[in-house]
Scaffold this active site. Structure first.
Site, PDB file in Angstrom:
ATOM      1  N   TRP A  99       5.825   7.940   2.378  1.00  0.00           N
ATOM      2  CA  TRP A  99       5.954   7.469   0.999  1.00  0.00           C
ATOM      3  C   TRP A  99       6.394   8.591   0.082  1.00  0.00           C
ATOM      4  O   TRP A  99       7.251   8.405  -0.785  1.00  0.00           O
ATOM      5  CB  TRP A  99       4.651   6.832   0.516  1.00  0.00           C
ATOM      6  CG  TRP A  99       4.332   5.600   1.300  1.00  0.00           C
ATOM      7  CD1 TRP A  99       3.251   5.414   2.118  1.00  0.00           C
ATOM      8  CD2 TRP A  99       5.108   4.400   1.393  1.00  0.00           C
ATOM      9  NE1 TRP A  99       3.309   4.164   2.701  1.00  0.00           N
ATOM     10  CE2 TRP A  99       4.438   3.525   2.278  1.00  0.00           C
ATOM     11  CE3 TRP A  99       6.310   3.973   0.818  1.00  0.00           C
ATOM     12  CZ2 TRP A  99       4.920   2.249   2.593  1.00  0.00           C
ATOM     13  CZ3 TRP A  99       6.801   2.709   1.137  1.00  0.00           C
ATOM     14  CH2 TRP A  99       6.108   1.868   2.012  1.00  0.00           C
ATOM     15  N   ASP A 163       0.559   9.100  -6.731  1.00  0.00           N
ATOM     16  CA  ASP A 163       0.648   7.790  -6.083  1.00  0.00           C
ATOM     17  C   ASP A 163      -0.717   7.525  -5.454  1.00  0.00           C
ATOM     18  O   ASP A 163      -1.120   8.203  -4.510  1.00  0.00           O
ATOM     19  CB  ASP A 163       1.755   7.840  -5.017  1.00  0.00           C
ATOM     20  CG  ASP A 163       1.880   6.540  -4.227  1.00  0.00           C
ATOM     21  OD1 ASP A 163       1.045   5.633  -4.399  1.00  0.00           O
ATOM     22  OD2 ASP A 163       2.838   6.444  -3.412  1.00  0.00           O
ATOM     23  N   LYS A 187      -2.999  -2.886  -1.581  1.00  0.00           N
ATOM     24  CA  LYS A 187      -3.879  -2.206  -0.631  1.00  0.00           C
ATOM     25  C   LYS A 187      -5.349  -2.390  -1.016  1.00  0.00           C
ATOM     26  O   LYS A 187      -6.188  -2.599  -0.176  1.00  0.00           O
ATOM     27  CB  LYS A 187      -3.556  -0.706  -0.560  1.00  0.00           C
ATOM     28  CG  LYS A 187      -2.075  -0.364  -0.443  1.00  0.00           C
ATOM     29  CD  LYS A 187      -1.540  -0.550   0.960  1.00  0.00           C
ATOM     30  CE  LYS A 187      -0.026  -0.592   1.058  1.00  0.00           C
ATOM     31  NZ  LYS A 187       0.725   0.517   0.511  1.00  0.00           N
TER      32      LYS A 187
HETATM   33  C1  LIG Z   1       2.301   0.919   0.429  1.00  0.00           C
HETATM   34  C2  LIG Z   1       2.579   2.181  -0.262  1.00  0.00           C
HETATM   35  C3  LIG Z   1       3.703   2.352  -1.097  1.00  0.00           C
HETATM   36  C4  LIG Z   1       4.753   1.274  -1.271  1.00  0.00           C
HETATM   37  O1  LIG Z   1       4.333   0.294  -2.106  1.00  0.00           O
HETATM   38  P1  LIG Z   1       5.299  -0.936  -2.504  1.00  0.00           P
HETATM   39  O2  LIG Z   1       4.435  -1.641  -3.493  1.00  0.00           O
HETATM   40  O3  LIG Z   1       5.542  -1.711  -1.249  1.00  0.00           O
HETATM   41  O4  LIG Z   1       6.541  -0.398  -3.081  1.00  0.00           O
HETATM   42  C5  LIG Z   1       3.847   3.546  -1.757  1.00  0.00           C
HETATM   43  N1  LIG Z   1       2.962   4.536  -1.613  1.00  0.00           N
HETATM   44  C6  LIG Z   1       1.883   4.427  -0.818  1.00  0.00           C
HETATM   45  C7  LIG Z   1       0.913   5.556  -0.696  1.00  0.00           C
HETATM   46  C8  LIG Z   1       1.660   3.240  -0.118  1.00  0.00           C
HETATM   47  O5  LIG Z   1       0.580   3.117   0.668  1.00  0.00           O
END
Ligand SMILES: *Cc1c(COP(=O)(O)O)cnc(C)c1O
Length: 352
Positions: A99, A163, A187
């Protein structure tokens, strides 16, 4: 047979949040209409949006001067929005996995990137210097695919952007140390479709770049996430999840539960002769627990996967880029599911 949901995302949510969403899809807030067909400008939905923002602020103890936004586009759109809004010339990214790599790719379109990365993604880089002339430092606190996690808030003198897609609400964070925290909700919070952003208001307005309205944080701050139609159903479910977190001891309660769950599973991985962990012990995630077969038992990998599936363990296959196994044990998962997985691991060990 009970199914235990270890999917990495979209993933397990509190049953109460699902049940309340089903009820609202039938009759939303006494309107006699389904949540799926109610105006986002109605007073009933306006209350949902305001409550969701207020509960975010309460549960995470967000200080004055920050806004909470609910947007579309996923965390992946934030990878571009962050440099679009913050980058003047140069930023630093800690590359801790897939990511972060994607975030870096977007940021390179806007300026110079200083990238910090270890040889592999099985530990989190440490001991690097942070120049004070960068516009921001970007980190990924939990690496969903590799199973590493930064379990403390960094103390830095530059704007810190994180993030937190896969570990928001799993531990207490000191929001005042961050300029932006963002994540896809699928998540730990809601069904896919909504992205949360916690943003320090005074971080904006420092570039003279022209920014399209939808990609400009200021637009969404000014309009309370209602500049365009927000993802109504996921925002509603997010509010129900927040209520569930509050009723279960808040973020501190989540952390206690998550630590116990992670310890239980890591202890079994260490004890069981068939398995071993993949990441540096001090960087182990309490959300995504990755493990592989021990060298002598490598040929049993697919057999264990099938055995676990036959016992109701869903979604424990590791990400396609890593292999092995990954149990995602987000906030909503109870210790019962962890104990059930541990029992399956023990039973498989006895058979082999
Ligand atoms: C799942 C995830 C993403 C991507 O998220 P989307 O909503 O599918 O764009 C980005 N960063 C992390 C740490 C993730 O677990």
């Amino acid at each position: 047979m009970k199914k235990h949901n270890f999917y990495a995302g979209p993933s397990i949510l509190p049953q109460e949040a699902i049940d309340e969403t089903i009820k609202a899809l039938q009759n939303f807030a006494g309107t006699g209409l389904t949540l799926a067909s109610v105006s986002h400008r109605s007073k009933e939905f306006d209350a949902v949006m305001n409550d969701a923002v207020a509960m975010f602020k309460e549960l995470l103890d967000i200080p004055e001067g920050y806004s909470v936004l609910f947007l579309g586009g996923g965390a992946s759109t934030q990878f571009a929005m962050i440099p679009y809004n913050l980058m003047k010339k140069k930023a630093m990214y800690i590359n801790t996995g897939t990511w972060a790599t994607k975030a870096i790719k977007e940021a390179k379109m806007f300026g110079e990137i200083i990238e910090i990365k270890d040889d592999d993604f099985f530990s989190i880089p440490k001991g690097y210097d942070i120049p004070d002339d960068i516009d921001y430092l970007h980190i990924t606190t939990n690496n969903t695919i590799y199973g590493t996690e930064l379990l403390e808030d960094l103390d830095v003198n530059v704007p810190l952007v994180a993030d937190m897609s896969s570990d928001i609400f799993s531990r207490k964070i000191d929001i005042s140390k961050y300029a932006i925290i963002y994540g896809g909700a699928q998540k730990n919070l809601a069904p896919a479709g909504v992205t949360f952003v916690i943003i320090k208001n005074d971080i904006l307005g420092k570039t003279d770049r022209k920014i399209p309205s939808m990609l400009n944080y200021q637009t969404h701050i000014d309009k309370n996430s209602m500049f365009n139609t927000p993802p109504v159903i996921p925002v509603f479910t997010a509010l129900q999840t927040l209520k569930w977190i509050k009723a279960n001891g808040g973020v501190a309660g989540m952390n206690k539960r998550n630590t116990e769950k992670a310890d239980t599973l890591y202890n079994e991985i260490e004890r069981n002769k068939l398995f071993k962990g993949t990441v540096a012990k001090e960087d182990r995630s309490i959300m995504n627990i990755c493990f592989i077969m021990n060298d002598e038992y490598k040929e049993l990998e697919s057999q264990f996967g099938e055995f676990a599936a036959s016992k109701g363990m869903i979604g424990i296959k590791g990400h396609r880029s890593v292999g092995g196994f990954r149990a995602s044990i987000y906030n909503a998962m109870s210790i019962d599911s962890i104990n059930a997985l541990v029992d399956v691991m023990k039973e498989f060990e006895e058979k082999n």
